[in-house]
Design a protein around this motif. Structure first.
Motif, PDB file in Angstrom:
ATOM      1  N   ARG A  38       0.851  -1.196   0.000  1.00 33.84           N
ATOM      2  CA  ARG A  38       0.000   0.000   0.000  1.00 33.84           C
ATOM      3  C   ARG A  38       0.880   1.236   0.000  1.00 33.84           C
ATOM      4  O   ARG A  38       1.977   1.231   0.560  1.00 33.84           O
ATOM      5  CB  ARG A  38      -0.890   0.062   1.243  1.00 33.84           C
ATOM      6  N   LEU A  39       0.405   2.284  -0.604  1.00 32.97           N
ATOM      7  CA  LEU A  39       1.123   3.552  -0.561  1.00 32.97           C
ATOM      8  C   LEU A  39       0.979   4.162   0.830  1.00 32.97           C
ATOM      9  O   LEU A  39      -0.083   4.051   1.449  1.00 32.97           O
ATOM     10  CB  LEU A  39       0.557   4.522  -1.597  1.00 32.97           C
ATOM     11  N   PRO A  40       2.004   4.818   1.326  1.00 38.84           N
ATOM     12  CA  PRO A  40       1.867   5.501   2.612  1.00 38.84           C
ATOM     13  C   PRO A  40       1.127   6.823   2.418  1.00 38.84           C
ATOM     14  O   PRO A  40       1.091   7.377   1.326  1.00 38.84           O
ATOM     15  CB  PRO A  40       3.317   5.740   3.039  1.00 38.84           C
ATOM     16  N   GLY A  41       0.517   7.301   3.461  1.00 37.27           N
ATOM     17  CA  GLY A  41      -0.103   8.623   3.410  1.00 37.27           C
ATOM     18  C   GLY A  41      -1.595   8.590   3.162  1.00 37.27           C
ATOM     19  O   GLY A  41      -2.263   7.572   3.334  1.00 37.27           O
ATOM     20  N   PHE A  42      -2.109   9.752   2.751  1.00 37.91           N
ATOM     21  CA  PHE A  42      -3.544   9.951   2.612  1.00 37.91           C
ATOM     22  C   PHE A  42      -3.993   9.888   1.164  1.00 37.91           C
ATOM     23  O   PHE A  42      -3.371  10.462   0.281  1.00 37.91           O
ATOM     24  CB  PHE A  42      -3.941  11.309   3.183  1.00 37.91           C
ATOM     25  N   LEU A  43      -5.096   9.207   0.950  1.00 35.83           N
ATOM     26  CA  LEU A  43      -5.768   9.230  -0.339  1.00 35.83           C
ATOM     27  C   LEU A  43      -6.527  10.542  -0.480  1.00 35.83           C
ATOM     28  O   LEU A  43      -6.514  11.171  -1.534  1.00 35.83           O
ATOM     29  CB  LEU A  43      -6.736   8.043  -0.445  1.00 35.83           C
ATOM     30  N   SER A  44      -7.168  10.948   0.595  1.00 33.15           N
ATOM     31  CA  SER A  44      -7.907  12.210   0.628  1.00 33.15           C
ATOM     32  C   SER A  44      -7.706  12.859   1.989  1.00 33.15           C
ATOM     33  O   SER A  44      -8.395  12.499   2.950  1.00 33.15           O
ATOM     34  CB  SER A  44      -9.393  11.962   0.369  1.00 33.15           C
ATOM     35  N   PRO A  45      -6.770  13.819   2.087  1.00 29.96           N
ATOM     36  CA  PRO A  45      -6.537  14.452   3.384  1.00 29.96           C
ATOM     37  C   PRO A  45      -7.760  15.197   3.915  1.00 29.96           C
ATOM     38  O   PRO A  45      -8.004  15.214   5.120  1.00 29.96           O
ATOM     39  CB  PRO A  45      -5.394  15.427   3.113  1.00 29.96           C
ATOM     40  N   SER A  46      -8.551  15.792   3.026  1.00 26.51           N
ATOM     41  CA  SER A  46      -9.714  16.551   3.488  1.00 26.51           C
ATOM     42  C   SER A  46     -10.792  15.654   4.097  1.00 26.51           C
ATOM     43  O   SER A  46     -11.529  16.083   4.974  1.00 26.51           O
ATOM     44  CB  SER A  46     -10.297  17.378   2.347  1.00 26.51           C
ATOM     45  N   TYR A  47     -10.891  14.408   3.636  1.00 23.28           N
ATOM     46  CA  TYR A  47     -11.862  13.460   4.203  1.00 23.28           C
ATOM     47  C   TYR A  47     -11.221  12.528   5.222  1.00 23.28           C
ATOM     48  O   TYR A  47     -11.915  11.703   5.815  1.00 23.28           O
ATOM     49  CB  TYR A  47     -12.506  12.620   3.085  1.00 23.28           C
ATOM     50  N   GLY A  48      -9.911  12.623   5.378  1.00 20.92           N
ATOM     51  CA  GLY A  48      -9.213  11.776   6.335  1.00 20.92           C
ATOM     52  C   GLY A  48      -9.118  10.326   5.913  1.00 20.92           C
ATOM     53  O   GLY A  48      -9.030   9.437   6.753  1.00 20.92           O
ATOM     54  N   VAL A  49      -9.120  10.051   4.615  1.00 20.22           N
ATOM     55  CA  VAL A  49      -9.048   8.681   4.108  1.00 20.22           C
ATOM     56  C   VAL A  49      -7.599   8.369   3.749  1.00 20.22           C
ATOM     57  O   VAL A  49      -7.012   9.032   2.901  1.00 20.22           O
ATOM     58  CB  VAL A  49      -9.948   8.499   2.861  1.00 20.22           C
ATOM     59  N   GLN A  50      -7.040   7.359   4.413  1.00 15.40           N
ATOM     60  CA  GLN A  50      -5.688   6.916   4.101  1.00 15.40           C
ATOM     61  C   GLN A  50      -5.735   5.756   3.113  1.00 15.40           C
ATOM     62  O   GLN A  50      -6.767   5.093   2.966  1.00 15.40           O
ATOM     63  CB  GLN A  50      -4.971   6.470   5.368  1.00 15.40           C
ATOM     64  N   PHE A  51      -4.626   5.514   2.435  1.00 15.58           N
ATOM     65  CA  PHE A  51      -4.561   4.390   1.497  1.00 15.58           C
ATOM     66  C   PHE A  51      -4.789   3.062   2.212  1.00 15.58           C
ATOM     67  O   PHE A  51      -5.367   2.142   1.642  1.00 15.58           O
ATOM     68  CB  PHE A  51      -3.213   4.377   0.771  1.00 15.58           C
ATOM     69  N   THR A  52      -4.351   2.977   3.448  1.00 18.29           N
ATOM     70  CA  THR A  52      -4.537   1.729   4.196  1.00 18.29           C
ATOM     71  C   THR A  52      -5.992   1.499   4.587  1.00 18.29           C
ATOM     72  O   THR A  52      -6.369   0.380   4.908  1.00 18.29           O
ATOM     73  CB  THR A  52      -3.670   1.735   5.471  1.00 18.29           C
ATOM     74  N   ASP A  53      -6.823   2.535   4.549  1.00 15.51           N
ATOM     75  CA  ASP A  53      -8.245   2.404   4.877  1.00 15.51           C
ATOM     76  C   ASP A  53      -9.071   1.832   3.725  1.00 15.51           C
ATOM     77  O   ASP A  53     -10.203   1.402   3.923  1.00 15.51           O
ATOM     78  CB  ASP A  53      -8.839   3.758   5.263  1.00 15.51           C
ATOM     79  N   VAL A  54      -8.520   1.860   2.533  1.00 20.37           N
ATOM     80  CA  VAL A  54      -9.264   1.423   1.349  1.00 20.37           C
ATOM     81  C   VAL A  54      -9.137  -0.091   1.220  1.00 20.37           C
ATOM     82  O   VAL A  54      -8.027  -0.623   1.128  1.00 20.37           O
ATOM     83  CB  VAL A  54      -8.731   2.113   0.079  1.00 20.37           C
ATOM     84  N   PRO A  55     -10.259  -0.818   1.212  1.00 21.29           N
ATOM     85  CA  PRO A  55     -10.198  -2.279   1.091  1.00 21.29           C
ATOM     86  C   PRO A  55      -9.848  -2.697  -0.342  1.00 21.29           C
ATOM     87  O   PRO A  55      -9.881  -1.898  -1.270  1.00 21.29           O
ATOM     88  CB  PRO A  55     -11.615  -2.722   1.460  1.00 21.29           C
TER      89      PRO A  55
END
Length: 116
Positions: A38-55
């Motif tokens: 998985r990529l480190p960091g945020f997929l969407s910083p404004s929504y607080g979605v990190q790459f690790t949160d995406v199934p």
């Protein structure tokens, strides 16, 4: 590929089939790679979605924000209109873009000579 008998329809459908095949190959890679890394960091910083949160798999469709999908579609359209828009030497699927659309790598690079 050409039930109508038109040469234009045949060439267009052959070109579209090659494009769809390439999209399917990228989709397959995109389906398998997140199983291992998985990529480190945020997929969407404004929504607080990190790459690790995406199934993985199709359930990821609901986790990406709508504006993210708009960006993906806009980028794909931009590439379709600006990079993959004309054939080189009438060869289907050859847009002169080189490897992954980067003209500096592969046979389309001005630094390499065609062996033929």
């Amino acid at each position: 590929l050409s039930a109508s008998g038109s040469n234009f329809d045949y060439k267009r459908r052959r070109e579209v089939e090659l494009k769809h095949g390439r999209v399917c190959m990228f989709a397959t890679i995109g389906y398998m790679v997140p199983e291992y890394t998985r990529l480190p960091g945020f997929l969407s910083p404004s929504y607080g979605v990190q790459f690790t949160d995406v199934p993985n798999g199709l359930s990821a469709l609901s986790k990406v924000p709508a504006l993210g999908w708009c960006q993906i579609v806009a980028f794909a359209g931009l590439i379709e209109l600006n990079v993959y828009n004309e054939q080189i030497d009438g060869e289907p699927g050859n847009y002169g873009a080189g490897f992954l659309g980067i003209r500096s790598i592969g046979l389309m690079s001005p630094g390499f000579k065609d062996p033929e």
